[in-house]
Motif scaffolding. Structure first.
Motif, PDB file in Angstrom:
ATOM      1  N   TYR A  38     -10.594   5.796 -55.593  1.00  0.00           N
ATOM      2  CA  TYR A  38      -9.871   6.446 -56.449  1.00  0.00           C
ATOM      3  C   TYR A  38      -9.572   7.885 -55.970  1.00  0.00           C
ATOM      4  O   TYR A  38      -8.333   8.559 -55.993  1.00  0.00           O
ATOM      5  CB  TYR A  38     -10.504   6.883 -57.912  1.00  0.00           C
ATOM      6  CG  TYR A  38     -10.038   7.408 -59.068  1.00  0.00           C
ATOM      7  CD1 TYR A  38      -8.851   6.966 -59.531  1.00  0.00           C
ATOM      8  CD2 TYR A  38     -10.271   8.748 -59.328  1.00  0.00           C
ATOM      9  CE1 TYR A  38      -8.158   7.569 -60.628  1.00  0.00           C
ATOM     10  CE2 TYR A  38      -9.914   9.392 -60.477  1.00  0.00           C
ATOM     11  CZ  TYR A  38      -8.794   8.911 -61.109  1.00  0.00           C
ATOM     12  OH  TYR A  38      -8.211   9.556 -62.146  1.00  0.00           O
ATOM     13  N   VAL A  39     -10.584   8.766 -55.455  1.00  0.00           N
ATOM     14  CA  VAL A  39     -10.361  10.001 -54.908  1.00  0.00           C
ATOM     15  C   VAL A  39      -9.445   9.924 -53.780  1.00  0.00           C
ATOM     16  O   VAL A  39      -8.626  10.920 -53.582  1.00  0.00           O
ATOM     17  CB  VAL A  39     -11.747  10.488 -54.466  1.00  0.00           C
ATOM     18  CG1 VAL A  39     -11.615  11.729 -53.653  1.00  0.00           C
ATOM     19  CG2 VAL A  39     -12.369  10.897 -55.684  1.00  0.00           C
ATOM     20  N   ASN A  40      -9.417   8.866 -52.897  1.00  0.00           N
ATOM     21  CA  ASN A  40      -8.556   8.946 -51.755  1.00  0.00           C
ATOM     22  C   ASN A  40      -7.059   8.620 -52.159  1.00  0.00           C
ATOM     23  O   ASN A  40      -6.189   9.297 -51.774  1.00  0.00           O
ATOM     24  CB  ASN A  40      -8.803   7.670 -50.903  1.00  0.00           C
ATOM     25  CG  ASN A  40     -10.243   7.909 -50.064  1.00  0.00           C
ATOM     26  OD1 ASN A  40     -10.668   9.088 -50.112  1.00  0.00           O
ATOM     27  ND2 ASN A  40     -10.616   7.114 -49.347  1.00  0.00           N
ATOM     28  N   ALA A  41      -6.915   7.830 -53.309  1.00  0.00           N
ATOM     29  CA  ALA A  41      -5.706   7.738 -53.859  1.00  0.00           C
ATOM     30  C   ALA A  41      -4.864   8.763 -54.461  1.00  0.00           C
ATOM     31  O   ALA A  41      -3.879   9.216 -54.633  1.00  0.00           O
ATOM     32  CB  ALA A  41      -5.778   6.355 -55.122  1.00  0.00           C
ATOM     33  N   LEU A  42      -6.010   9.714 -55.179  1.00  0.00           N
ATOM     34  CA  LEU A  42      -5.648  10.916 -55.902  1.00  0.00           C
ATOM     35  C   LEU A  42      -4.918  11.805 -54.874  1.00  0.00           C
ATOM     36  O   LEU A  42      -4.116  12.773 -55.037  1.00  0.00           O
ATOM     37  CB  LEU A  42      -6.875  11.691 -56.383  1.00  0.00           C
ATOM     38  CG  LEU A  42      -7.085  11.135 -57.911  1.00  0.00           C
ATOM     39  CD1 LEU A  42      -8.236  11.957 -58.368  1.00  0.00           C
ATOM     40  CD2 LEU A  42      -5.745  11.704 -58.875  1.00  0.00           C
ATOM     41  N   SER A  43      -5.692  11.943 -53.491  1.00  0.00           N
ATOM     42  CA  SER A  43      -5.429  12.661 -52.483  1.00  0.00           C
ATOM     43  C   SER A  43      -4.015  12.305 -51.746  1.00  0.00           C
ATOM     44  O   SER A  43      -3.191  13.227 -51.456  1.00  0.00           O
ATOM     45  CB  SER A  43      -6.476  12.940 -51.292  1.00  0.00           C
ATOM     46  OG  SER A  43      -7.549  13.425 -52.158  1.00  0.00           O
TER      47      SER A  43
ATOM     48  N   PHE B 205      -8.852   2.239 -61.785  1.00  0.00           N
ATOM     49  CA  PHE B 205      -8.558   3.527 -62.484  1.00  0.00           C
ATOM     50  C   PHE B 205      -8.887   3.767 -63.754  1.00  0.00           C
ATOM     51  O   PHE B 205      -9.460   4.839 -64.037  1.00  0.00           O
ATOM     52  CB  PHE B 205      -7.010   4.053 -62.196  1.00  0.00           C
ATOM     53  CG  PHE B 205      -6.656   3.766 -60.568  1.00  0.00           C
ATOM     54  CD1 PHE B 205      -7.748   3.677 -59.634  1.00  0.00           C
ATOM     55  CD2 PHE B 205      -5.430   4.252 -60.021  1.00  0.00           C
ATOM     56  CE1 PHE B 205      -7.491   3.947 -58.246  1.00  0.00           C
ATOM     57  CE2 PHE B 205      -5.213   4.309 -58.745  1.00  0.00           C
ATOM     58  CZ  PHE B 205      -6.092   4.198 -57.765  1.00  0.00           C
ATOM     59  N   ALA B 206      -8.388   2.651 -64.781  1.00  0.00           N
ATOM     60  CA  ALA B 206      -8.654   2.708 -66.150  1.00  0.00           C
ATOM     61  C   ALA B 206     -10.413   3.035 -66.555  1.00  0.00           C
ATOM     62  O   ALA B 206     -10.620   3.706 -67.106  1.00  0.00           O
ATOM     63  CB  ALA B 206      -8.173   1.603 -66.741  1.00  0.00           C
ATOM     64  N   ILE B 207     -10.966   1.844 -65.682  1.00  0.00           N
ATOM     65  CA  ILE B 207     -12.469   2.018 -65.871  1.00  0.00           C
ATOM     66  C   ILE B 207     -12.925   3.601 -65.592  1.00  0.00           C
ATOM     67  O   ILE B 207     -13.964   3.949 -66.181  1.00  0.00           O
ATOM     68  CB  ILE B 207     -13.147   1.129 -65.100  1.00  0.00           C
ATOM     69  CG1 ILE B 207     -12.943  -0.389 -65.496  1.00  0.00           C
ATOM     70  CG2 ILE B 207     -14.591   1.035 -64.954  1.00  0.00           C
ATOM     71  CD1 ILE B 207     -13.274  -1.613 -64.469  1.00  0.00           C
ATOM     72  N   ILE B 208     -12.551   4.054 -64.382  1.00  0.00           N
ATOM     73  CA  ILE B 208     -13.251   5.103 -63.848  1.00  0.00           C
ATOM     74  C   ILE B 208     -12.508   6.360 -64.940  1.00  0.00           C
ATOM     75  O   ILE B 208     -13.667   7.131 -65.243  1.00  0.00           O
ATOM     76  CB  ILE B 208     -12.415   5.695 -62.508  1.00  0.00           C
ATOM     77  CG1 ILE B 208     -13.329   4.824 -61.351  1.00  0.00           C
ATOM     78  CG2 ILE B 208     -12.523   7.352 -62.237  1.00  0.00           C
ATOM     79  CD1 ILE B 208     -12.478   4.683 -60.096  1.00  0.00           C
TER      80      ILE B 208
ATOM     81  N   GLN C  29     -16.763  11.871 -63.577  1.00  0.00           N
ATOM     82  CA  GLN C  29     -16.142  13.236 -64.044  1.00  0.00           C
ATOM     83  C   GLN C  29     -14.815  13.029 -63.872  1.00  0.00           C
ATOM     84  O   GLN C  29     -14.344  12.098 -63.216  1.00  0.00           O
ATOM     85  CB  GLN C  29     -16.638  14.394 -63.029  1.00  0.00           C
ATOM     86  CG  GLN C  29     -16.419  14.265 -61.730  1.00  0.00           C
ATOM     87  CD  GLN C  29     -16.980  15.652 -61.181  1.00  0.00           C
ATOM     88  OE1 GLN C  29     -16.497  16.477 -61.075  1.00  0.00           O
ATOM     89  NE2 GLN C  29     -18.232  15.496 -60.581  1.00  0.00           N
ATOM     90  N   ASN C  30     -14.031  13.937 -64.457  1.00  0.00           N
ATOM     91  CA  ASN C  30     -12.637  13.982 -64.456  1.00  0.00           C
ATOM     92  C   ASN C  30     -11.986  14.424 -62.780  1.00  0.00           C
ATOM     93  O   ASN C  30     -11.909  15.557 -62.587  1.00  0.00           O
ATOM     94  CB  ASN C  30     -11.990  14.940 -65.326  1.00  0.00           C
ATOM     95  CG  ASN C  30     -10.461  14.839 -65.324  1.00  0.00           C
ATOM     96  OD1 ASN C  30      -9.681  14.464 -64.444  1.00  0.00           O
ATOM     97  ND2 ASN C  30      -9.932  15.021 -66.388  1.00  0.00           N
ATOM     98  N   TYR C  31     -11.799  13.891 -61.898  1.00  0.00           N
ATOM     99  CA  TYR C  31     -11.743  14.050 -60.383  1.00  0.00           C
ATOM    100  C   TYR C  31     -10.309  14.814 -60.467  1.00  0.00           C
ATOM    101  O   TYR C  31     -10.230  15.777 -59.675  1.00  0.00           O
ATOM    102  CB  TYR C  31     -11.589  12.841 -59.617  1.00  0.00           C
ATOM    103  CG  TYR C  31     -13.187  12.605 -59.545  1.00  0.00           C
ATOM    104  CD1 TYR C  31     -13.834  13.082 -58.371  1.00  0.00           C
ATOM    105  CD2 TYR C  31     -13.670  11.457 -59.902  1.00  0.00           C
ATOM    106  CE1 TYR C  31     -15.337  12.600 -58.121  1.00  0.00           C
ATOM    107  CE2 TYR C  31     -15.149  11.068 -59.745  1.00  0.00           C
ATOM    108  CZ  TYR C  31     -15.904  11.772 -59.016  1.00  0.00           C
ATOM    109  OH  TYR C  31     -17.072  11.408 -58.526  1.00  0.00           O
ATOM    110  N   ALA C  32      -9.290  14.160 -60.924  1.00  0.00           N
ATOM    111  CA  ALA C  32      -8.178  15.086 -61.008  1.00  0.00           C
ATOM    112  C   ALA C  32      -8.006  16.511 -61.107  1.00  0.00           C
ATOM    113  O   ALA C  32      -7.686  17.394 -60.527  1.00  0.00           O
ATOM    114  CB  ALA C  32      -6.943  14.245 -61.662  1.00  0.00           C
TER     115      ALA C  32
END
Length: 251
Positions: free
Chosen positions: A73-78, A12-15, A228-231
């Motif tokens: 990462y996107v799955n975790a955000l969701s 996550f930090a790398i992203i 990009q900043n997905y959140a």
């Protein structure tokens, strides 16, 4: 492969760092962030690389996320938004809710001030361009409205003409694909090679479905580099879709 908490945190930090600086992220930066040795970080990065979540673009360079890493990462955000927010705060992310809330108010004003449905949709798209730096898009009847092409192509990823050509191919075919495929989720995210067209463009398409006077399956969203900043972007696109549906409600 299931990730340990530390491996997930490093990914996550790398992203998030790569989204900000657009250069590969090295072990020294991450060692300071996680308060461990560079050797420990390199070992964990090697495991993430073996699992396909990050890649090393050049010898002796840092690492960048892969499509698979972004998808994780996107799955975790969701699925776990509160946990990801807690991680960001713990590891010094300076992001707070105030700028995001101000951005949402910009959308509300832009959409609510328009008397016509097509003007409201165009206003929402133009706002997304300004707020995200990506290309904005929406379906208005049988037409695809695009805005912000110049903003998109100022991103460093598009110095490569092959990527620009792949983006053009995607955009040329996007409207008929949306009409035929009709993605069914309220928020749909296609990352890199997941895109149905232009798979080599290394872009992410983030679109929200909404009901409008034109169709029960109208779409609004953005197209930008996978970096990009997905959140932020996911939240704004989701909000734009829900506000348009509320504003243009069909009784």
């Amino acid at each position: 492969m299931s990730l340990t908490k530390r491996q997930e945190g490093i990914l996550f930090a790398i992203i998030e760092e790569y989204a900000e600086v657009a250069t590969p992220v090295g072990s020294v930066t991450l060692a300071k962030l996680f308060n461990v040795s560079s050797a420990t970080i390199r070992s964990e990065m090697a495991r993430l690389e073996d699992s396909g979540y990050i890649a090393q673009p050049h010898t002796s360079a840092g690492r960048v996320p892969t499509d698979a890493g972004y998808r994780y990462y996107v799955n975790a955000l969701s699925e776990r938004p509160e946990e990801i927010e807690a991680f960001n705060k713990l590891h010094g992310d300076t992001h707070d809710e105030k700028p995001l809330e101000r951005s949402k108010r910009v959308l509300e004003v832009r959409i609510g001030s328009q008397a016509r449905a097509d003007f409201a949709i165009r206003g929402a798209v133009d706002s997304l361009v300004e707020l995200t730096g990506n290309l904005g898009l929406a379906t208005i009847g049988d037409q695809l409205y695009l805005s912000g092409m110049s903003r998109l192509f100022t991103q460093p990823e598009f110095l490569d003409t092959h990527r620009v050509q792949a983006v053009a191919e995607l955009l040329d075919n996007l409207e008929p694909w949306l009409r035929e495929a009709a993605p069914g989720q309220p928020l749909n995210i296609f990352i890199g090679k997941e895109n149905p067209i232009g798979k080599t463009s290394q872009v992410s398409l983030i679109i929200s479905r909404f009901r409008s006077p034109y169709s029960d399956r109208s779409y609004i969203g953005v197209l930008g580099p996978t970096r990009q900043n997905y959140a932020k972007v996911m939240s704004l696109v989701r909000r734009a879709g829900s506000m348009l549906e509320d504003t243009l409600a069909i009784n």
